[in-house]
Each structure stands twice: as structure tokens, then as C-alpha cells.
Scaffold this motif. Sequence first.
Motif, PDB file in Angstrom:
ATOM      1  N   GLU A  61       0.830  -1.212   0.000  1.00 25.19           N
ATOM      2  CA  GLU A  61       0.000   0.000   0.000  1.00 25.19           C
ATOM      3  C   GLU A  61       0.860   1.256   0.000  1.00 25.19           C
ATOM      4  O   GLU A  61       0.562   2.236  -0.696  1.00 25.19           O
ATOM      5  N   HIS A  62       1.923   1.187   0.805  1.00 26.44           N
ATOM      6  CA  HIS A  62       2.834   2.358   0.824  1.00 26.44           C
ATOM      7  C   HIS A  62       3.485   2.570  -0.537  1.00 26.44           C
ATOM      8  O   HIS A  62       3.617   3.709  -1.013  1.00 26.44           O
ATOM      9  N   GLN A  63       3.880   1.498  -1.159  1.00 27.62           N
ATOM     10  CA  GLN A  63       4.513   1.616  -2.466  1.00 27.62           C
ATOM     11  C   GLN A  63       3.529   2.151  -3.501  1.00 27.62           C
ATOM     12  O   GLN A  63       3.878   3.005  -4.321  1.00 27.62           O
TER      13      GLN A  63
END
Length: 538
Positions: A61-63
Amino acid sequence: MFPRSTHETFAQKLYQTFKNHKRFTKPKLSQSDFTICHYAGDVTYQTELFLDKNKDYVVAEHQALLSASKCSFVSGLFTSLVEDSSKTSKFSSIGSRFKQQLQQLLETLSSTEPHYIRCVKPNNLLKPAIFENKNVLQQLRCGGVMEAIRISCAGYPTRKAFDEFIDRFGLLAPEVLDRSTDEINACERLLEKVGLEGYQIGKTKVFLRAGQMAELDARRSEVLGRSASIIQRKVRSYLAKRSFVLLRISAIRLQAACRGQLARLVYQGMRREASCLMIQRHLRMYLARKAFKELYCSAVSIQTGMRGMTARNELRFRRQTRAAIIIQSQCRRFLARLHYMKTKKAAITTQCAWRGRVARAELRKLKMAARETGALQAAKNKLEKQVEELTWRLQLEKRMRADLEEAKSQENEKLQSALQEMQVQFKETKAMLEKEREAVRRAEEKVPIIQEVPVVDNAMMEKLTNENEKLKALVNSLEKKIDETEKKYEEANKTSEERLKQALEAESQIVQLKTTMQRLEEKFSDIEYENQTLRGIS
């Protein structure tokens, strides 16, 4: 990675797996480090944070959030990567991401032909005009430039297609390319003609060693330079010839016009001059003929008188000259003969004096040499006799010394034995004398007995006194003999020491005489050689 593994187990696993690898070594002072032998040097790695860094997962999700950023720099850093379907893990760690990126980089590099630009820092002070050789060399070695250059030089760094190679270097051997359609054979013949070694012919290219391309370019530049000089020479000669032909044609035309004009002017002057000369000739002829007729008669009479007088004077002069020449020749001959005789006499006198002087000097030298040789021979004989006499005396002295030593030792032994016997006799006589004295003293104490037998006591006393005197005389003689033997012993020691000194002196004299004999022999040989050379010269 195992879930319960630590950096120590990871290090032990590496030690077990790569213990025989030539690039992998284990440090001596550490149990969890390992060393990789790179081409630029040995690098030691620590395993404390290897597993922690590998467990640092990247959240998808962060990526996705960072890749959807409006900032182009941030979205470029976190691009979406296609995950392999074979992986069972739904999370990707930093290590796996780094591995995927390295694999993609290798695929990209293998599909392209990369070119690298190496930036080298010249100094650590960041100042211009300062170049640190060791620092730059270390950067090149660590950056792999030196290794790449070595590998490139060890292989075939220069590669050229056949058509490009023939187009570029065909001019080095034009005869190879005549009536040849095969590019491979043409390249081989061209390289053999040039004389290169170590090259390789491929299917589509020519592979050259390091430096061979530069050598071919140098030869090509040399050929092109020679060709350019030939072309320039030909062009310059053509231009010079063309300008010379034009100048020569113009000069010939100008010369022809000038010469025509000059010839016409000269012809007019010659016609005028010829007319003047004709008039002058006729006038002068008339005047000269008139004067000639007047002078002819007087001249003939004057000439006859003058010629007669001249002939007589010339005859007189010739006679005088002939007489003077005869007198001069006789006088010069006499003077020359006189001078020659004087010179000859002086030369003979000088030669006789010089030869006499040289002969006297040589005779004097020969006499001196003969005297020196005779004196040297006599001295040599004398020294030889002295050496023989001294050696004989030395041997005699040695023999006498040995006999004297032996006699002296025997005499010493006899004297010592006699001395001991005398000492024993002296002690015995002394003891007997003391006993007799004691007996006399006891007899004197017994007065009645003495008065009763007076005759027996006087005889005994006389006998004892006589024996006492004899013993004293014997003791004195023994002491004298002992003193004489001691004196003889000291004298024998002195004589032996003196003879030893004389023997040593005789040996030193013999050595000196031998050295002098050697010198005299050398001098005698030198004098004989000089005599032989003088006789050869004379």
C-alpha cells in the motif's frame, strides 16, 4: 531464510558453503565476519545487520501510494514492479527488491552496448591544479578501470568489419586488392603484407590486439603523407611548368619585337657610318699616298743607315754578352765547387766527431755495464759463499748447541747427583762432628777419668781434631765445588743464550743475504738485457 536464524548461524552457513572458494576467506579475529577478495582488494563484511535488513519488508500500500504521487521524482523512485508468480511470499523485502533490480539491470546491460564515463577526484582538498597520483590510481583500481584496461589489452579490443578494414587500410598494400573479390583473403594478405602478429580473423570482423590499430593508423598516415607530398609535387610542377611556358612565349615575342626595332636602328646607323667611312677612306687615301711618296725616299735612306748601325751594335752586344756568360759560368762553377768541397769537408768532420762521440758513449756504457756485471757477479759469488758459510756455521752451531744442551743436561744431572751425595755426606759428617763434640764435652766433664788415662785422651783428641779438620776441609771443598758448578751452570746458560742470539742473527743475515742476492740477480738480468739491446742496436 530460516525464521530462527541469527547472524552467527548465517556466518557459519557461509563458512560451510564457501569454505573452498578462492574468493571467500574467513577473518582470524572474528567469528561472524567474512571477507570477499575483489579485483580491487579484500573487503570484509559484518553479518550483524544482514538478517534485520532482509526482514525489513516494503508494504504494498505504501509503495502504491508513493508511486501515485504527483511529484515525478517520488513516483520515479517507487515504480510498480511485476512480481514473479512462483514466489509464495506476499511481502517483498528490501533484499529481494534489490535482487530484482540487479537482475533487471543485468538484463538491460546484456541487451545493450553500454559506455561508461568514470569521474575521478584529483585531490581530497577539492582545489584546482593539484593531482595526487596515489589517490587517483586507487580510485581507478577500485572503480575497475585498471582491470578493464588489462582485460581489454589481454584480449582483442579493436574490431573492424572486413569492408571497413579494407576501405581504411587497403592503401597500405594496393597490390593485394587487385583482382580479388574475397574480403577475408584480402584482409589476411593485407595483414601478412604489413607484418602484424597476434591478430584473429572472424566471420564478419577483424580482431586486433592493443596497439595494432594505432600502428596501422601510423602506417596509413605515413602512406597518405607520402602520397600527399607526391600529389603536391606533381601539381606544383605542373603549375610552374605552365607559368614558365606562358612567360617564355611572352618573353620570346617581346624579345623579337625589341630585336627587330634595334636591328632596324642599327642598320640605319651602319648605312650612315658606311657612307662616312667611304668618304673618309678616299680622302685619307689621297693624302696618305701624297705623304707616303714624300717620305718614301727619305725613309729608305734613313733606314739603310740605321739598319747598318743597329746591326753593328747588335753584333758587338752579342759578343760582349757571350764573353760575359762564359766568364760568369766559369766563376759560378768555381764558387759552387769550392762551396761544395767546404760543405763536404765540414759534413765529414761533423759526422766523424758525432760518430766518435756516440761510439765513445756506447763504449763507456759498455765498460760500465761490464764493470757492473763483473762487480755484480763477484758480489753474487761472494754473497753465495757467505750464505753457504753462514748456513754451514748455522748448522754447526745448531749441532754444537744440541751437543752442548745434551752435555749440559748430563753434567747438570751429574752435578745434581754429586751435590745430593755431598749434601748427604755433609749432613752425615755434621752429625758425626756433633756427636764427637758431644763426646768430647762429656769427656771433659769427667776429669778423674782423664787424669787416670791421659795418654788415651790426647790421642783420641788428636784423632778427633784431625777428623774434624778433614771434615771441615771436605765441607769447604764441597761448598767450593757447589759454587763452581753453579758458576759453570750460569756460564753455560749465558753461552747458550749468546749462541742462540748468534744463531738468530745468522738466520736474519741469511734472509737479508738471500734478498740481496735476488735483487742482484734481477739487476744482473736487467744489465744483461740492456747489454744485449745495446749490442743489437750497435
